[in-house]
Design an enzyme around this catalytic site. Structure first.
Site, PDB file in Angstrom:
ATOM      1  N   HIS A 351       0.847  -1.196   0.000  1.00 21.25           N
ATOM      2  CA  HIS A 351       0.000   0.000   0.000  1.00 21.25           C
ATOM      3  C   HIS A 351       0.883   1.247   0.000  1.00 21.25           C
ATOM      4  O   HIS A 351       1.886   1.318   0.713  1.00 21.25           O
ATOM      5  CB  HIS A 351      -0.914  -0.002   1.238  1.00 21.25           C
ATOM      6  CG  HIS A 351      -1.813   1.185   1.325  1.00 21.25           C
ATOM      7  ND1 HIS A 351      -2.808   1.419   0.408  1.00 21.25           N
ATOM      8  CD2 HIS A 351      -1.857   2.205   2.225  1.00 21.25           C
ATOM      9  CE1 HIS A 351      -3.441   2.533   0.748  1.00 21.25           C
ATOM     10  NE2 HIS A 351      -2.863   3.017   1.840  1.00 21.25           N
ATOM     11  N   ASP A 368      -3.159   8.915   4.045  1.00 18.08           N
ATOM     12  CA  ASP A 368      -3.386   7.523   3.700  1.00 18.08           C
ATOM     13  C   ASP A 368      -4.762   7.430   3.053  1.00 18.08           C
ATOM     14  O   ASP A 368      -5.783   7.808   3.665  1.00 18.08           O
ATOM     15  CB  ASP A 368      -3.331   6.647   4.948  1.00 18.08           C
ATOM     16  CG  ASP A 368      -3.377   5.166   4.622  1.00 18.08           C
ATOM     17  OD1 ASP A 368      -3.625   4.842   3.438  1.00 18.08           O
ATOM     18  OD2 ASP A 368      -3.177   4.353   5.532  1.00 18.08           O
ATOM     19  N   CYS A 419      -4.204   3.000  -4.803  1.00 15.92           N
ATOM     20  CA  CYS A 419      -3.483   3.750  -3.762  1.00 15.92           C
ATOM     21  C   CYS A 419      -2.350   4.576  -4.362  1.00 15.92           C
ATOM     22  O   CYS A 419      -2.114   5.716  -3.947  1.00 15.92           O
ATOM     23  CB  CYS A 419      -2.952   2.795  -2.708  1.00 15.92           C
ATOM     24  SG  CYS A 419      -1.890   1.485  -3.360  1.00 15.92           S
TER      25      CYS A 419
END
Length: 460
Positions: A351, A368, A419
């Site tokens: 990620h 995030d 992501c």
């Protein structure tokens, strides 16, 4: 015989009628021999010895003598006149008074009229008068007075009762005053609360006006979503889905010596995971864009995807020496202390996240797209910037006043493969100094737009 005897023998006085005759009931009992009466001289009669007794009825005795024409009244008067204690004129002993029509000296008989016993009357009159009876107090009052006299403590009861009543009155007055003061306090508290509410409302209104005045006009972000032309779409489509050798180099960035082959370029397809070459090449493009237009974009520094791995690979989890030569003045042409923002890509297993060192705001931010957080990143980058400024600029930075922010109000991804693209768009928008106004629905457009910007290097 007593001097009051004449009063005792007084009978009710009545006047004779006008004709001087008495009725039969005044005359007494009529006898058959009324015309022939034998008068017994009363001078020869003397009281009998029994007269000395107190119970002797003298009048009854005289009436019992036969042929007493006046029923013995004359005789009784004589005896009374002979008494030493009675006045010599016992005329009041008669039952009737003299009338004007009657000749003087005539005494009328009383007939059968009964007169009390003179002896009894005399004895009764001779007795001293009974003492006058005084009003006697009730017995309970007497006992009450005796009790109060004997018990001295009862005299203090009235004083105690008066003192208790006075104390009770004072307590009532104090309670009333306390109640009044409590009401006044409540009113004052309510007024104070109302005043505070008014003040808060006024402050909120003022702040709202200040926000309205100070809020800058929103930037027109339509320029970031300009659709590709048909020619650009065809070029991107051929590079992403066309036939050809997968090892063929499509793009070469000479300053950073980054090559992007067809295979690596295909990570920009939908549901593709971005690789390091594409991410680092795009960061180089952002760096060149800022250098071309310094007034339009913030002064930023972009670390590549390998920086954080090198910094955190030491035995203690921090190794500044391994990245010390990455930011020399000869290589960059500037020092990090001069930058507004420093972007650090952080790879968390599978990620991608982004860390930003904001030198102006003195904050370390963490973004995030899945809404996560990592405090180890804050500590690592805060320690790095202190060592970097001390090594390159020979200055000390106090980061104790710096803040650590985990930005929550950012667009979040809805799958696991976007992501990297979210991270690139975070960097793109933050370097422009604009708000992050995009979402998951824009990811397809961003992928094709990024592919077109990379392919421009091929034309150059």
């Amino acid at each position: 015989m007593n001097t009051d005897a004449q009063l005792r023998f007084n009978c009710r006085k009545r006047c004779l009628p006008a004709d001087g005759r008495l009725d039969d009931h005044w005359r007494g009992q009529q006898r058959k021999r009324r015309g022939v009466r034998v008068l017994v001289p009363d001078c020869f009669l003397v009281p009998p010895p029994e007269a000395k007794s107190a119970d002797f009825d003298m009048w009854y005795y005289i009436r019992s003598i036969p042929d007493m024409w006046d029923n013995g009244l004359r005789l009784l008067k004589g005896w009374v006149r002979a008494s030493k204690d009675v006045p010599q004129d016992p005329s009041d002993l008669t039952c009737l008074t003299k009338n004007n029509d009657v000749k003087p000296g005539r005494v009328l008989a009383a007939g059968n009229w009964k007169v009390d016993d003179p002896v009894k009357v005399a004895l009764k009159a001779a007795a001293p008068p009974p003492p006058r009876r005084e009003k006697v107090k009730p017995y309970w009052k007497y006992l009450h007075e005796e009790t109060r006299h004997n018990d001295k403590s009862l005299g203090e009861i009235d004083a105690r009762v008066a003192l208790l009543e006075k104390t009770l009155e004072e307590q009532r007055r104090v309670a009333l005053l306390e109640k009044t003061l409590e009401e006044q306090r409540r009113v004052a508290l309510l007024e104070k609360t109302l005043e505070e509410q008014r003040r808060v409302a006024l402050l909120e209104k003022t702040l709202e006006e200040q926000r309205t005045l100070a809020e800058p006009p929103k930037e027109d972000l339509s320029q970031f979503f300009v659709p590709l032309t048909a020619e650009d779409e065809k070029e991107v489509q051929d590079c992403l889905y066309g036939n050809g050798s997968s090892s063929k180099v499509l793009v070469l960035h000479e300053p950073s010596n980054i090559e992007v082959s067809r295979e690596k370029f295909r990570c920009l397809r939908p549901h593709g995971w971005l690789n390091d070459e594409v991410i680092n090449l795009y960061l180089e493009l952002l760096k060149e864009r800022g250098m071309r237009e310094p007034k339009r974009f913030l002064k930023c520094h972009f670390f590549n995807t390998f920086f954080y791995k090198k910094l955190a690979c030491g035995k203690t989890g921090y190794d500044y020496k391994s990245v010390k030569r990455w930011t020399t003045s000869r290589k960059l042409g500037y020092e990090l202390i001069e930058c507004d923002k420093i972007f650090v890509p952080v790879h968390q297993n599978v990620h991608w996240c982004l860390a930003i060192i904001n030198m102006k705001a003195k904050t370390v931010q963490y973004l995030d797209s899945l809404g996560g957080d990592d405090f180890r990143v804050y500590e690592m980058l805060a320690r790095y910037i202190v060592d970097e400024v001390k090594d390159k600029s020979n200055k000390e930075i106090d980061i104790s006043s710096w803040t650590k922010e985990s930005i929550d109000c950012i667009p979040l991804q809805e799958n696991g493969w976007d992501c990297g693209m979210f991270m690139l768009k975070y960097i793109d928008f933050h370097s422009r100094g604009v708000s992050l106004s995009f979402g998951q629905e824009h990811m397809e457009y961003f992928r094709r737009r990024t592919a077109k910007e990379i392919l421009r290097l091929r034309a150059d």
